[in-house]
Design a protein around this motif. Structure first.
Motif, PDB file in Angstrom:
ATOM      1  N   GLU B 109       0.795  -1.228   0.000  1.00  0.00           N
ATOM      2  CA  GLU B 109       0.000   0.000   0.000  1.00  0.00           C
ATOM      3  C   GLU B 109       0.827   1.277   0.000  1.00  0.00           C
ATOM      4  N   TYR B 110       1.981   1.237   0.649  1.00  0.00           N
ATOM      5  CA  TYR B 110       2.732   2.476   0.836  1.00  0.00           C
ATOM      6  C   TYR B 110       4.155   2.352   0.292  1.00  0.00           C
ATOM      7  N   GLU B 111       4.673   3.488  -0.117  1.00  0.00           N
ATOM      8  CA  GLU B 111       6.031   3.561  -0.641  1.00  0.00           C
ATOM      9  C   GLU B 111       7.044   3.011   0.383  1.00  0.00           C
ATOM     10  N   GLU B 112       6.777   3.292   1.682  1.00  0.00           N
ATOM     11  CA  GLU B 112       7.712   2.826   2.726  1.00  0.00           C
ATOM     12  C   GLU B 112       7.758   1.291   2.761  1.00  0.00           C
ATOM     13  N   GLU B 113       6.605   0.694   2.429  1.00  0.00           N
ATOM     14  CA  GLU B 113       6.582  -0.774   2.402  1.00  0.00           C
ATOM     15  C   GLU B 113       7.436  -1.306   1.255  1.00  0.00           C
ATOM     16  N   SER B 143      -1.499  -5.804  -4.947  1.00  0.00           N
ATOM     17  CA  SER B 143      -1.812  -4.496  -4.383  1.00  0.00           C
ATOM     18  C   SER B 143      -3.151  -4.019  -4.905  1.00  0.00           C
ATOM     19  N   GLY B 145      -3.575  -0.852  -4.040  1.00  0.00           N
ATOM     20  CA  GLY B 145      -3.209   0.529  -3.734  1.00  0.00           C
ATOM     21  C   GLY B 145      -2.978   1.341  -4.995  1.00  0.00           C
ATOM     22  N   ASP B 146      -2.228   2.398  -4.833  1.00  0.00           N
ATOM     23  CA  ASP B 146      -1.990   3.347  -5.901  1.00  0.00           C
ATOM     24  C   ASP B 146      -1.257   2.697  -7.083  1.00  0.00           C
ATOM     25  N   LEU B 149       2.437   3.210  -7.294  1.00  0.00           N
ATOM     26  CA  LEU B 149       3.263   2.388  -6.411  1.00  0.00           C
ATOM     27  C   LEU B 149       3.579   1.035  -7.074  1.00  0.00           C
ATOM     28  N   GLU B 178      -4.942   7.825  -9.990  1.00  0.00           N
ATOM     29  CA  GLU B 178      -5.139   6.888  -8.881  1.00  0.00           C
ATOM     30  C   GLU B 178      -5.954   5.651  -9.290  1.00  0.00           C
TER      31      GLU B 178
END
Lengths: 255, 294
Positions: B109-113, B143, B145-146, B149, B178
Motif C-alpha cells: 500500500e505504501y512507498e515505505e513498504e 496491491s 493501492g496506488d 506504487l 489513482e
C-alpha cells in the motif's frame, strides 16, 4: 471530469492539439472535456440550453482548480477555464466568424435536431469551419424494432410533436448522415462503432421520461396528461435497456 | 478453459484463477467439493493467503491430492526478512505441501513498504533464499493501492514475475492516475510480468454499517459484488479482454460457479461492447443528472 470512452474513442484519431475547436451542442460538456484533455488551444462549447451551459462550465471549466501531477495525460489540466468559452447561442446562428475553427464535434447532437434544423445547423457548421477542418459526428442508429426504449422515445416524440410541432428525437442512420454531410462539402474519412449495445441506463431513461413529461405538460390537456402518464409508466417498466448502436463518423473539409 | 502464459514463469494459467478465500466460508466437506468443482472446469491456478481465515487449512487436503494439477499462489503481508520466512513456513505447514509455485508480497500500500521489502533485511531477501532452497518457484506482488506504487515496484524489483491488481469497468472509466491500473497492465506486459486481475466483479462499496450491518450483508466479499449471471459474465469478459493473464474469482462461494461458467464460455469481447459496459457503470455512478446521451 472523466472523459467518456465514447468521446475518447471518437477523438483518438483526430488532430486536436493546438487547434481551435467547437463542440456543437454542449450537453454535459463531454466532448469539450475530451477536446481540452487532448490539448485543444481553445474550445467553444455552444449550446442554447442555459442549464447545459452551466453544467459544462461547472464540470469542465472548474477542472482547472484540480491538481495535476503532470504525467502528461492531462495536458494543460490546470488551465481548462482559460481555454474554454461556453457560448449560449442557437446553433443555427453560431456567434463566430467564418473559418473560425479547425475541429468541430457534434457528439450526440443530430438526434435532437429535426431534419429542418439539421440542415440549418449543417450550413452554419460548414460556415465557421476553416478549410481543412475536421468534423466528428457521433450519434445513434435508429433503435431496433421491438426495443422497449423505443416506446419511450415514441411517447417523447408524440408529446413534442403535439406541443412544439416537431419531434424531440430523430435517429439518423450512419449512412444517412454520411451522405448528408458529404452534400455539405465534407469529405468522409471513417466510421467506427462507439457503443454496441447502447446502455440506456436508469438515469438516461429517467432523463428521457422527464423530457417527455415536460413536453406533454405543454400539450393539449387530456392527451398531454395521457402522454405524461405513459412516459412515467414506461420509465418504471423499462428500468434500463442495452440496445442499438452508437456510431462515430469523421469528415474533413478540403483545404 | 483458455490458458495464457503467466509472464516468464513458464506456466500457462487458466484465464480464471480460483480465489481460495471462498473456502473459508465452507465446512471441510463443502470446501473439498468446491475444489473438485473448480478442477472439473479445468482451472489450474489457485490463490490463497494466510489472512483468509481457514482457507489454507481447508484447501490442504484436496491440494495435496491434486498437487500436480494446481499452480499454487500464496502470499505474505510481512515486510521483513524474518517475518516473511516465518509466514512462509507457516503457510507451507498449514497447506501441507513442500513448495509454493508463486509466493507474493500481499497488499502493498505504501512507498515505505516498498522500501522495506526491497531492503537487504526485507521480505524479498527471504523470498530469494526460499527460491534457492526450492520452497517457492516464482515471486509476485499484489496491491489494490496506488497504481503509481505498483509501477514503482515493477521498476525496482527485477525478479518480479507476476502482479495482482484491480481491473474492472468502474476503474477503467475513471481518468485519474489513482485509478490507472491500465498503465500497470501495460508496464507489466512490456516487462513480460504475469498479470492477475482482482475486483473484476465489484459493483460498488457496501452501504455504511449503520444502514446495513456487516452481519446483514448477503455476500462475503469486501465490496458489493454484481450477482446476476449476465453481469458476472460481462464483467469476466471485460477483465479477460483487457489482456490480463488471469481473472481471480470473487471471494464468496455463491458466485464461483457463475464465474467458472463465464470463464469456460469466454471467447473475447469486442471494443464497442467494452465501452458499452464502461459507459453503463459510469452513468450508474454519475452525479450529473439528466444526461440524455452517452
Amino acid at each position: 471530469m472523466d472523459v467518456p470512452r465514447t468521446v475518447a474513442t471518437a477523438l483518438a484519431d483526430r488532430p486536436v492539439a493546438g487547434k481551435r475547436c467547437l463542440e456543437a451542442g454542449a450537453g454535459a460538456g463531454n466532448a469539450t472535456a475530451g477536446l481540452l484533455a487532448n490539448g485543444a488551444a481553445r474550445v467553444y462549447a455552444v449550446t442554447n440550453d442555459r442549464d447545459h451551459a452551466r453544467t459544462t462550465r461547472r464540470r469542465v471549466g472548474d477542472e482547472g482548480n484540480r491538481s495535476s501531477d503532470g504525467d502528461g495525460n492531462d495536458e494543460g489540466g490546470d488551465d481548462h477555464a482559460d481555454r474554454l468559452a461556453v457560448l449560449e447561442a442557437d446553433l443555427r446562428a453560431v456567434p463566430l466568424p467564418d473559418d473560425a475553427v479547425d475541429v468541430i464535434t457534434a457528439h450526440g447532437l443530430c438526434n435532437v435536431l429535426d431534419p429542418a434544423s439539421l440542415s440549418a445547423v449543417a450550413e452554419e457548421l460548414s460556415r465557421v469551419a476553416a478549410p481543412g477542418a475536421h468534423l466528428v459526428v457521433d450519434d445513434y442508429d435508429p433503435v431496433p424494432d421491438g426495443a422497449a426504449i423505443g416506446e419511450l422515445f415514441a411517447v417523447e416524440n408524440a408529446a413534442s410533436e403535439l406541443s412544439r410541432g416537431r419531434p424531440a428525437l430523430t435517429f439518423y442512420p450512419a449512412a444517412f448522415l454520411r451522405r448528408f454531410f458529404a452534400g455539405h462539402g465534407w469529405e468522409f474519412e471513417r466510421e467506427r462503432t462507439l457503443l454496441e449495445p447502447v446502455p440506456w441506463t436508469e438515469s438516461h431513461v429517467a432523463a428521457h421520461a422527464d423530457q417527455a413529461v415536460d413536453a406533454a405538460k405543454e400539450g393539449p390537456g387530456e392527451t398531454g396528461d395521457a402522454l405524461a402518464a405513459a412516459a412515467r409508466r414506461l420509465e418504471s417498466e423499462i428500468g434500463s435497456e442495452s440496445v442499438g448502436r452508437m456510431y462515430g463518423l469523421a469528415f474533413r473539409l478540403p483545404d | 478453459m483458455e490458458t495464457r502464459p503467466l509472464g516468464d514463469t513458464g506456466h500457462d494459467s487458466t484465464v480464471a484463477t480460483f480465489g481460495a478465500i471462498a473456502l473459508n466460508w465452507l465446512e471441510q466437506e463443502g470446501a473439498n467439493q468446491l475444489v473438485e468443482h473448480v478442477l472439473d472446469y479445468g482451472v489450474n491456478h489457485f490463490d490463497v493467503a494466510p489472512e483468509y481465515g481457514d482457507a489454507e487449512l481447508k484447501l490442504g487436503p484436496k491440494l495435496r491430492q491434486h498437487r500436480e494439477e494446481i499452480f499454487l499462489g500464496c502470499k505474505t503481508q510481512e515486510r521483513t526478512y524474518e517475518g516473511a520466512w516465518r509466514k512462509l513456513d507457516r503457510s507451507l505447514n498449514r497447506l501441507g505441501v513442500d513448495t509454493i509455485d508463486l509466493y507474493q508480497v500481499h497488499g502493498l500500500e505504501y512507498e515505505e513498504e516498498l522500501d522495506a521489502i526491497t531492503d537487504d533485511d526485507g521480505a524479498l531477501a527471504a523470498f530469494r533464499e526460499a527460491k534457492e532452497e526450492g520452497l517457492i518457484d516464482h515471486v509476485g506482488l499484489t496491491s489494490h493501492g496506488d497504481p503509481g506504487l505498483i509501477l514503482d515496484a515493477l521498476d525496482r524489483i527485477d525478479d518480479l514475475e507476476s502482479v495482482m491488481f484491480p481491473l474492472n469497468p468502474v476503474v477503467a472509466g475513471k481518468d485519474d492516475d489513482e485509478y490507472d491500473y491500465e498503465a500497470v497492465l501495460a508496464r507489466a506486459d512490456e516487462r513480460n510480468v504475469g498479470t492477475l486481475g482482482i475486483k473484476a466483479f465489484a459493483g460498488g462499496t457496501w452501504p455504511p454499517t449503520d444502514e446495513l450491518p456487516e452481519a446483514d450483508r448477503p455476500f462475503a466479499n469486501w465490496y458489493r459484488p454484481v450477482t446476476a449471471p449476465d453481469e458476472i459474465s460481462e464483467r469476466f469478459d471485460f477483465a479477460a479482454a483487457q489482456g490480463l493473464t488471469s481473472v481471480v474469482s470473487a471471494g464468496d462461494p455463491k458466485l464461483v460457479t457463475m464465474i467458472l461458467e463465464a470463464a469456460a464460455d469466454y471467447d473475447g469481447m469486442d471494443e464497442a461492447a467494452q465501452r458499452s459496459l464502461i459507459e453503463r457503470v459510469r452513468h450508474d455512478d454519475s452525479p450529473v443528472p439528466e444526461q440524455l446521451h452517452h
